[in-house]
Design an enzyme around this catalytic site. Structure first.
Site, PDB file in Angstrom:
ATOM      1  N   TYR A 199      55.695  52.362  20.820  1.00 43.58           N
ATOM      2  CA  TYR A 199      56.451  52.567  19.281  1.00 43.58           C
ATOM      3  C   TYR A 199      56.437  54.063  19.097  1.00 43.58           C
ATOM      4  O   TYR A 199      57.563  54.456  18.761  1.00 43.58           O
ATOM      5  CB  TYR A 199      55.792  52.116  18.154  1.00 43.58           C
ATOM      6  CG  TYR A 199      56.431  50.530  17.861  1.00 43.58           C
ATOM      7  CD1 TYR A 199      57.534  50.183  17.235  1.00 43.58           C
ATOM      8  CD2 TYR A 199      55.910  49.337  18.763  1.00 43.58           C
ATOM      9  CE1 TYR A 199      58.113  48.997  17.125  1.00 43.58           C
ATOM     10  CE2 TYR A 199      56.596  48.231  18.607  1.00 43.58           C
ATOM     11  CZ  TYR A 199      57.541  47.852  17.833  1.00 43.58           C
ATOM     12  OH  TYR A 199      58.237  46.708  17.716  1.00 43.58           O
ATOM     13  N   GLU A 211      54.762  41.396  15.263  1.00 38.36           N
ATOM     14  CA  GLU A 211      54.707  41.062  16.608  1.00 38.36           C
ATOM     15  C   GLU A 211      53.350  40.681  17.451  1.00 38.36           C
ATOM     16  O   GLU A 211      53.238  39.847  18.273  1.00 38.36           O
ATOM     17  CB  GLU A 211      55.444  42.124  17.434  1.00 38.36           C
ATOM     18  CG  GLU A 211      56.726  42.293  17.198  1.00 38.36           C
ATOM     19  CD  GLU A 211      57.507  43.526  17.535  1.00 38.36           C
ATOM     20  OE1 GLU A 211      57.066  44.448  18.318  1.00 38.36           O
ATOM     21  OE2 GLU A 211      58.785  43.638  16.913  1.00 38.36           O
TER      22      GLU A 211
HETATM   23  C1  HEM Z   1      60.864  50.578  14.693  1.00 37.98           C
HETATM   24  C2  HEM Z   1      61.294  50.341  15.889  1.00 37.98           C
HETATM   25  C3  HEM Z   1      62.132  49.426  16.274  1.00 37.98           C
HETATM   26  C4  HEM Z   1      63.260  48.920  15.800  1.00 37.98           C
HETATM   27  C5  HEM Z   1      63.800  48.929  14.677  1.00 37.98           C
HETATM   28  C6  HEM Z   1      63.710  47.985  16.985  1.00 37.98           C
HETATM   29  C7  HEM Z   1      65.079  47.396  16.762  1.00 37.98           C
HETATM   30  C8  HEM Z   1      65.492  46.409  17.675  1.00 37.98           C
HETATM   31  C9  HEM Z   1      66.841  45.881  17.669  1.00 37.98           C
HETATM   32  C10 HEM Z   1      67.709  45.780  16.294  1.00 37.98           C
HETATM   33  C11 HEM Z   1      67.267  45.260  18.697  1.00 37.98           C
HETATM   34  C12 HEM Z   1      68.242  44.244  19.139  1.00 37.98           C
HETATM   35  C13 HEM Z   1      67.970  42.818  18.535  1.00 37.98           C
HETATM   36  C14 HEM Z   1      69.273  42.262  18.942  1.00 37.98           C
HETATM   37  O1  HEM Z   1      69.291  41.769  20.111  1.00 37.98           O
HETATM   38  O2  HEM Z   1      69.907  41.768  18.134  1.00 37.98           O
HETATM   39  C15 HEM Z   1      66.196  45.505  19.750  1.00 37.98           C
HETATM   40  C16 HEM Z   1      65.835  45.016  20.881  1.00 37.98           C
HETATM   41  C17 HEM Z   1      65.137  45.776  21.954  1.00 37.98           C
HETATM   42  N1  HEM Z   1      63.975  46.423  21.718  1.00 37.98           N
HETATM   43 FE1  HEM Z   1      63.520  47.068  19.788  1.00 37.98          FE
HETATM   44  N2  HEM Z   1      63.224  48.144  18.025  1.00 37.98           N
HETATM   45  C18 HEM Z   1      62.169  48.988  17.816  1.00 37.98           C
HETATM   46  C19 HEM Z   1      61.219  49.415  18.747  1.00 37.98           C
HETATM   47  C20 HEM Z   1      61.128  49.257  19.951  1.00 37.98           C
HETATM   48  C21 HEM Z   1      60.112  49.375  21.228  1.00 37.98           C
HETATM   49  C22 HEM Z   1      59.006  50.494  20.653  1.00 37.98           C
HETATM   50  C23 HEM Z   1      60.422  49.190  22.076  1.00 37.98           C
HETATM   51  C24 HEM Z   1      59.811  49.419  23.668  1.00 37.98           C
HETATM   52  C25 HEM Z   1      59.997  50.503  24.228  1.00 37.98           C
HETATM   53  C26 HEM Z   1      61.792  48.342  21.948  1.00 37.98           C
HETATM   54  C27 HEM Z   1      62.396  47.581  22.783  1.00 37.98           C
HETATM   55  C28 HEM Z   1      63.653  46.746  22.903  1.00 37.98           C
HETATM   56  C29 HEM Z   1      64.126  45.972  23.743  1.00 37.98           C
HETATM   57  C30 HEM Z   1      63.535  46.330  25.171  1.00 37.98           C
HETATM   58  C31 HEM Z   1      65.216  45.315  23.310  1.00 37.98           C
HETATM   59  C32 HEM Z   1      66.087  44.459  23.893  1.00 37.98           C
HETATM   60  C33 HEM Z   1      67.044  45.215  24.559  1.00 37.98           C
HETATM   61  C34 HEM Z   1      68.192  44.470  25.286  1.00 37.98           C
HETATM   62  O3  HEM Z   1      68.541  43.395  24.899  1.00 37.98           O
HETATM   63  O4  HEM Z   1      68.756  45.079  26.428  1.00 37.98           O
HETATM   64  N3  HEM Z   1      62.068  48.359  20.869  1.00 37.98           N
HETATM   65  N4  HEM Z   1      65.064  46.251  19.069  1.00 37.98           N
END
Ligand code: HEM
Ligand SMILES: Cc1cc2nc3c(=O)[nH]c(=O)nc-3n(C[C@H](O)[C@H](O)[C@H](O)COP(=O)(O)OP(=O)(O)OC[C@H]3O[C@@H](n4cnc5c(N)ncnc54)[C@H](O)[C@@H]3O)c2cc1C
Length: 385
Positions: free
Chosen positions: A95, A137
């Site tokens: 994060y 999570e």
């Molecule tokens: C406050 C922090 C974060 C927010 C608000 C956030 C929000 C989101 C959202 C809205 C999605 C898309 C969900 C969908 O498919 O509709 C997502 C997907 C994802 N997030 Fe996060 N995220 C956060 C932190 C992180 C962190 C720290 C990581 C790891 C490095 C991460 C890795 C991913 C990955 C790998 C996906 C899927 C990507 C894909 O489908 O290509 N996220 N996140």
């Protein structure tokens, strides 16, 4: 906790951030992949190229400004992200990486407007949201690990069986390499998967295409020409190959009760709906199973669905549409004929297919809480292009 002064700064600067969201997101990922190459494999390169995922993450941080006071609303709004994170094993340590790079992108795009106070306020806001996601999570990961047959992080599975379901969909039945039990998932859920594809680590999500049995998990993968993971499965992996699975997640699951089900799938979108059908039927519920395939060659799970119809002749009605050469389509007229009172409607398929189905169900008066769908990629609105 944000101070009152910081809250005021956020309110005052949120419109500027919103105006520059595209620029901020397009800078954020290159900065992060450059500084922290270790997180790159987690992100699907196709979603990056199309820009769908980058917008989702930064958009969620911005949307949080309005939802701060209602943690339950935030958790609901971010449920798809939470599920994706859980199924990819995102850790608390990752994060701050996202936070730092997001702040750098905001600083680069907004320049002098980002004073130290402005930067601190946005970093505080990000930290607050990050803490909430980390907590939820962790609870989810703990719950999955604590199940009988559960696990944490990655677990090695071996492909035990394969079966061609159609011209381009193949099933892979996988058993754990340790020979121990496999945790029960909810029918309709998917799993995160980590595979070494020609020396490159690739992560993807695949629906579990069968109900839980405690021993194996089945994936059914459509061969996308030139697709990194699906092509590898279809051309390089077979019985005996090993892959790594992460925890199961996803909220496209059966709503409790005895409402009849209208399950509508297009193409490979059958994968979560088949186990939902099986599960619903085993509970004594009535199911109308609508499937749209290009043609007979591309029509998967024909025998499996026919077997279900034999087992549950009074509960299951199967409706098949082959779309090649304009032979038919799933539209408001067809759905109107099939829809009965109190149906829970589930639909999964290509984006255009789901857009049509969603609009048709709205037109037919099916309310939000009876329309359930899942996208096989980042969430996008189901609005006609
Ligand atoms: C406050 C922090 C974060 C927010 C608000 C956030 C929000 C989101 C959202 C809205 C999605 C898309 C969900 C969908 O498919 O509709 C997502 C997907 C994802 N997030 Fe996060 N995220 C956060 C932190 C992180 C962190 C720290 C990581 C790891 C490095 C991460 C890795 C991913 C990955 C790998 C996906 C899927 C990507 C894909 O489908 O290509 N996220 N996140
Ligand atoms: C919740 C969920 C459940 C899912 N369940 C299933 C399931 O049950 N079965 C299933 O088959 N899939 C499922 N998917 C989709 C799956 O995760 C993959 O997205 C899919 O298999 C394609 O991945 P890939 O690596 O093969 O293709 P990718 O490498 O991601 O490529 C996708 C497409 O883009 C094209 N492409 C790639 N690189 C380029 C480039 N540089 N320029 C132009 N075009 C390019 C490819 O040719 C291909 O057609 C699911 C997804 C989600 C999110």
């Amino acid at each position: 906790m944000l101070t009152t002064a910081q809250e005021q700064i956020i309110s005052a600067t949120a419109p500027v951030v919103a105006d520059h969201l595209e620029d901020i997101t397009s800078r954020f990922y290159p900065i992060m992949f450059d500084r922290y190459p270790e997180v790159r494999p987690l992100f699907n390169a196709t979603h990056q190229r199309e820009g769908t995922q980058p917008r989702a993450l930064a958009g969620a941080v911005l949307a949080y400004v309005q939802m701060r006071q209602q943690p339950e609303q935030t958790k609901h709004a971010l449920r798809v992200a939470i599920d994706k994170h859980v199924s990819l094993g995102i850790t608390p340590e990752q994060y701050p990486i996202v936070g730092e790079c997001l702040m750098m992108a905001i600083g680069e795009v907004l320049g002098d407007a980002v004073t130290e106070d402005v930067a601190d306020a946005w970093a505080g806001l990000y930290g607050e949201l990050a803490d909430l996601l980390i907590e939820v999570e962790a609870e989810r990961a703990d719950e999955f690990a604590a199940r009988s047959g559960g696990w944490r992080g990655t677990r090695e599975f071996r492909i035990a069986e394969t079966a061609d379901e159609s011209a381009n969909i193949r099933s892979f039945v996988c058993e754990p390499a340790d020979g121990l039990a496999v945790a029960a998932h909810e029918p309709g859920q998917y799993i995160g998967i980590k595979v070494d594809v020609d020396g490159e680590t690739v992560f993807r999500h695949y629906s579990l295409s069968d109900v839980p049995n405690g021993r194996t998990l089945r994936l059914s993968i459509k061969h996308e020409e030139g697709g990194r993971m699906s092509e590898h499965f279809h051309t390089a992996l077979g019985v005996g190959s090993t892959v790594e699975f992460l925890p199961a997640a996803g909220d496209l699951t059966l709503v409790e009760g005895d409402d009849p089900l209208l399950l509508i799938s297009g193409g490979v979108g059958q994968t979560p709906l088949l186990p939902i059908a099986r599960h619903g039927l085993s509970q004594g519920r009535n199911v109308v199973y609508v499937h749209s395939a290009h043609d007979a060659d591309h029509h998967a799970f024909v025998d499996e669905v026919a077997e279900l119809a034999q087992t549950y002749p009074d509960q299951l009605r199967v409706v098949t549409v082959h779309t090649a050469n304009g032979q038919g389509s799933v539209d408001a007229q067809l759905l109107g004929e099939l829809l009965t009172e109190n149906m829970q409607c589930y639909y999964v398929g290509p984006q255009g297919f789901m857009t049509v189905v969603d609009a048709a169900l709205v037109e037919l008066g099916v309310p939000d809480d009876r329309r359930h769908f899942e996208q096989f990629g980042p969430s996008r609105p189901l609005t006609p292009a």
